[in-house]
Motif scaffolding. Structure first.
Motif, PDB file in Angstrom:
ATOM      1  N   MET A  30     -52.361   3.829 -48.281  1.00 40.44           N
ATOM      2  CA  MET A  30     -53.693   3.420 -48.679  1.00 40.44           C
ATOM      3  C   MET A  30     -53.918   1.923 -48.547  1.00 40.44           C
ATOM      4  N   ASP A  31     -52.941   1.118 -48.963  1.00 41.98           N
ATOM      5  CA  ASP A  31     -53.164  -0.324 -48.999  1.00 41.98           C
ATOM      6  C   ASP A  31     -53.079  -0.964 -47.616  1.00 41.98           C
ATOM      7  N   MET A  32     -52.188  -0.463 -46.754  1.00 44.39           N
ATOM      8  CA  MET A  32     -51.951  -1.126 -45.477  1.00 44.39           C
ATOM      9  C   MET A  32     -53.059  -0.846 -44.470  1.00 44.39           C
ATOM     10  N   VAL A  33     -53.439   0.409 -44.295  1.00 45.30           N
ATOM     11  CA  VAL A  33     -54.501   0.824 -43.374  1.00 45.30           C
ATOM     12  C   VAL A  33     -55.223   2.000 -44.022  1.00 45.30           C
ATOM     13  N   LYS A  34     -56.549   1.990 -43.978  1.00 40.65           N
ATOM     14  CA  LYS A  34     -57.316   3.137 -44.461  1.00 40.65           C
ATOM     15  C   LYS A  34     -57.295   4.209 -43.387  1.00 40.65           C
ATOM     16  N   LEU A  35     -56.700   5.353 -43.684  1.00 41.95           N
ATOM     17  CA  LEU A  35     -56.443   6.366 -42.669  1.00 41.95           C
ATOM     18  C   LEU A  35     -57.369   7.567 -42.780  1.00 41.95           C
ATOM     19  N   GLU A  36     -57.765   8.076 -41.615  1.00 43.48           N
ATOM     20  CA  GLU A  36     -58.413   9.378 -41.535  1.00 43.48           C
ATOM     21  C   GLU A  36     -57.365  10.388 -41.090  1.00 43.48           C
ATOM     22  N   LYS A  37     -57.727  11.677 -41.104  1.00 44.99           N
ATOM     23  CA  LYS A  37     -56.739  12.729 -40.834  1.00 44.99           C
ATOM     24  C   LYS A  37     -56.136  12.605 -39.441  1.00 44.99           C
ATOM     25  N   TYR A  38     -56.950  12.338 -38.429  1.00 45.20           N
ATOM     26  CA  TYR A  38     -56.407  12.239 -37.081  1.00 45.20           C
ATOM     27  C   TYR A  38     -55.480  11.032 -36.945  1.00 45.20           C
ATOM     28  N   GLN A  39     -55.761   9.986 -37.721  1.00 46.57           N
ATOM     29  CA  GLN A  39     -54.899   8.805 -37.688  1.00 46.57           C
ATOM     30  C   GLN A  39     -53.572   9.080 -38.392  1.00 46.57           C
ATOM     31  N   GLY A  40     -53.646   9.794 -39.521  1.00 53.95           N
ATOM     32  CA  GLY A  40     -52.416  10.160 -40.215  1.00 53.95           C
ATOM     33  C   GLY A  40     -51.528  11.034 -39.364  1.00 53.95           C
ATOM     34  N   PHE A  41     -52.137  11.976 -38.656  1.00 55.45           N
ATOM     35  CA  PHE A  41     -51.383  12.837 -37.734  1.00 55.45           C
ATOM     36  C   PHE A  41     -50.713  12.003 -36.648  1.00 55.45           C
ATOM     37  N   SER A  42     -51.463  11.068 -36.074  1.00 54.59           N
ATOM     38  CA  SER A  42     -50.924  10.224 -34.995  1.00 54.59           C
ATOM     39  C   SER A  42     -49.736   9.397 -35.483  1.00 54.59           C
ATOM     40  N   ALA A  43     -49.862   8.845 -36.694  1.00 51.74           N
ATOM     41  CA  ALA A  43     -48.777   8.025 -37.248  1.00 51.74           C
ATOM     42  C   ALA A  43     -47.528   8.861 -37.492  1.00 51.74           C
ATOM     43  N   ASP A  44     -47.708  10.068 -38.037  1.00 52.22           N
ATOM     44  CA  ASP A  44     -46.558  10.934 -38.331  1.00 52.22           C
ATOM     45  C   ASP A  44     -45.820  11.340 -37.054  1.00 52.22           C
ATOM     46  N   ILE A  45     -46.573  11.757 -36.056  1.00 51.03           N
ATOM     47  CA  ILE A  45     -45.950  12.197 -34.797  1.00 51.03           C
ATOM     48  C   ILE A  45     -45.236  11.034 -34.113  1.00 51.03           C
ATOM     49  N   ALA A  46     -45.883   9.870 -34.101  1.00 46.55           N
ATOM     50  CA  ALA A  46     -45.270   8.694 -33.465  1.00 46.55           C
ATOM     51  C   ALA A  46     -43.974   8.311 -34.160  1.00 46.55           C
ATOM     52  N   ALA A  47     -43.980   8.286 -35.492  1.00 48.78           N
ATOM     53  CA  ALA A  47     -42.782   7.905 -36.243  1.00 48.78           C
ATOM     54  C   ALA A  47     -41.673   8.935 -36.064  1.00 48.78           C
ATOM     55  N   ALA A  48     -42.038  10.226 -36.085  1.00 47.46           N
ATOM     56  CA  ALA A  48     -41.042  11.287 -35.904  1.00 47.46           C
ATOM     57  C   ALA A  48     -40.385  11.194 -34.528  1.00 47.46           C
ATOM     58  N   LEU A  49     -41.170  10.916 -33.498  1.00 49.45           N
ATOM     59  CA  LEU A  49     -40.621  10.772 -32.144  1.00 49.45           C
ATOM     60  C   LEU A  49     -39.683   9.566 -32.059  1.00 49.45           C
ATOM     61  N   SER A  50     -40.054   8.480 -32.726  1.00 46.47           N
ATOM     62  CA  SER A  50     -39.198   7.285 -32.745  1.00 46.47           C
ATOM     63  C   SER A  50     -37.850   7.593 -33.384  1.00 46.47           C
ATOM     64  N   LEU A  51     -37.885   8.288 -34.519  1.00 49.61           N
ATOM     65  CA  LEU A  51     -36.646   8.631 -35.220  1.00 49.61           C
ATOM     66  C   LEU A  51     -35.809   9.617 -34.416  1.00 49.61           C
ATOM     67  N   LEU A  52     -36.470  10.552 -33.736  1.00 51.81           N
ATOM     68  CA  LEU A  52     -35.742  11.515 -32.904  1.00 51.81           C
ATOM     69  C   LEU A  52     -34.999  10.798 -31.782  1.00 51.81           C
ATOM     70  N   PHE A  53     -35.669   9.867 -31.139  1.00 48.88           N
ATOM     71  CA  PHE A  53     -35.049   9.097 -30.052  1.00 48.88           C
ATOM     72  C   PHE A  53     -33.816   8.353 -30.557  1.00 48.88           C
ATOM     73  N   CYS A  54     -33.965   7.671 -31.696  1.00 48.22           N
ATOM     74  CA  CYS A  54     -32.852   6.886 -32.240  1.00 48.22           C
ATOM     75  C   CYS A  54     -31.704   7.781 -32.696  1.00 48.22           C
ATOM     76  N   SER A  55     -32.025   8.958 -33.251  1.00 48.96           N
ATOM     77  CA  SER A  55     -30.980   9.873 -33.703  1.00 48.96           C
ATOM     78  C   SER A  55     -30.178  10.420 -32.533  1.00 48.96           C
ATOM     79  N   ILE A  56     -30.870  10.739 -31.440  1.00 50.65           N
ATOM     80  CA  ILE A  56     -30.197  11.261 -30.246  1.00 50.65           C
ATOM     81  C   ILE A  56     -29.191  10.250 -29.714  1.00 50.65           C
ATOM     82  N   PHE A  57     -29.553   8.952 -29.802  1.00 51.17           N
ATOM     83  CA  PHE A  57     -28.681   7.905 -29.272  1.00 51.17           C
ATOM     84  C   PHE A  57     -27.811   7.263 -30.370  1.00 51.17           C
ATOM     85  N   SER A  58     -27.676   7.983 -31.503  1.00 49.15           N
ATOM     86  CA  SER A  58     -26.740   7.604 -32.577  1.00 49.15           C
ATOM     87  C   SER A  58     -27.027   6.243 -33.192  1.00 49.15           C
ATOM     88  N   LEU A  59     -28.308   5.850 -33.232  1.00 44.31           N
ATOM     89  CA  LEU A  59     -28.682   4.571 -33.819  1.00 44.31           C
ATOM     90  C   LEU A  59     -29.119   4.784 -35.264  1.00 44.31           C
TER      91      LEU A  59
END
Length: 349
Positions: A262-291
């Motif tokens: 809430m404090d950092m960015v005022k989000l709508e549903k499509y924005q929240g979805f975009s943030a979640d998918i982007a972060a999940a993909l980032s973590l998946l990439f790092c996990s695959i490469f043992s980071l």
């Protein structure tokens, strides 16, 4: 350590092991109220799910993330067990590890009190490192090769989080530019829940492995053994870590949810979805490469990337400044506390 009963038996026979395991569970609990809420923050603030339902979902998908990712690739846990060398004296080693864990709980609790989503992943690494330096009186106990993975992980997770947040949100905006916003609400409500589940899954895959690695390290050190080159993590340990983490989220996650969602960015549903998918993909990439990376870094930078799609002024940079300052201070701050706590614990015990 094939079952929980075996661990409990060892703990009753070894008070130092009991102390270190209980402190590790304390760190996991603190992670639950300071770090895990990042996974469900956007889903709650966009009113796609109630806080209680989101916490239950996070608990289930944290466990699934721990279970499936550990079966596929347990190297994140192995990295933590090899990060530092506490020496051959099992008594000194377990005291030093306990001091490091105490430092992490102290640091994370202070950050939580100010509502700042600090990274328990980096606090864990900093605390262990500071403790090893205090024990050896030098950097001899620090594994530089494993530390390099941490440095890579910081830059990669931040860069991926922001860029993927911007790209996913920009793509969604272009794809639905001719569709009335009201008609997209049901679609993005469901998509946001799926995105939050993906984030909780990847949080378990990353942070769950780190803390299980610490518990296993406690057991090895109490026996005077060095961690093996590859480790096998029992399912009961995965379940235990997931439940403790969920309890932490239920106890104190609302303050972090407010800061991130809430404090950092005022989000709508499509924005929240975009943030979640982007972060999940980032973590998946790092996990695959043992980071070993921070879910906080991945999620908050993806939210910044989403906010930047409209305009940079949509981001509350005062909140961002506080977060970045905390990230920067975590390594020296928690490392110093780990160093001092180790000296104190060694003097006491």
């Amino acid at each position: 350590m094939d079952n929980l009963g075996a661990l409990l038996t060892q703990m009753t026979q070894n008070p130092l092991l009991m102390t270190s395991v209980l402190l590790t569970l304390g760190v996991i609990l603190v992670n639950g109220w300071t770090d895990a809420p990042n996974a469900i923050a956007t889903c709650v603030v966009t009113r796609c799910m109630s806080p209680r339902a989101a916490v239950l979902m996070a608990a289930v998908f944290n466990f699934l993330g721990v279970l499936l990712m550990t079966m596929l690739n347990a190297t994140v846990a192995e990295t933590i067990t090899k990060m530092v060398n506490f020496g051959n004296d099992s008594s000194e080693a377990i005291v030093a590890l306990s001091a490091a864990l105490f430092a992490i709980v102290l640091w994370a609790t202070l950050a939580w009190a100010f509502g700042i989503p600090t990274s328990e992943s980096h606090a864990l690494i900093a605390g262990l490192t500071g403790s090893a330096i205090a024990l050896h009186g030098s950097f001899a106990g620090v594994n530089g090769g494993e530390w390099v993975k941490v440095i890579y992980g910081i830059f990669i997770s931040v860069a991926l989080g922001f860029s993927l947040g911007w790209l996913v949100c920009k793509g969604v905006t272009l794809l639905f530019r001719n569709v009335q916003r009201q008609k997209t609400e049901p679609l993005f409500r469901g998509a946001q829940i799926a995105g939050a589940a993906a984030m909780a899954f990847m949080h378990g895959a990353q942070d769950g492995q780190k803390f299980m690695g610490v518990i296993l390290l406690c057991v090895f050190l109490s026996r005077g053994e060095a961690p093996p080159s590859s480790i096998s993590i029992p399912i009961w340990l995965m379940l235990l870590c997931s439940l403790v983490m969920a309890a932490g989220t239920a106890i104190g996650g609302k303050k972090i949810i407010k800061s991130v969602g809430m404090d950092m960015v005022k989000l709508e549903k499509y924005q929240g979805f975009s943030a979640d998918i982007a972060a999940a993909l980032s973590l998946l990439f790092c996990s695959i490469f043992s980071l070993p990376v921070s879910t906080t870094h991945a999620k908050t930078t993806s939210i910044m990337g989403v906010g930047a799609v409209k305009r940079l002024s949509a981001i509350n940079f005062s909140v961002v400044k506080e977060m970045v300052l905390t990230w920067v201070l975590t390594f020296p701050g928690c490392g110093l506390i780990g160093f001092l706590m180790t000296k104190l614990f060694m003097w006491i015990f």
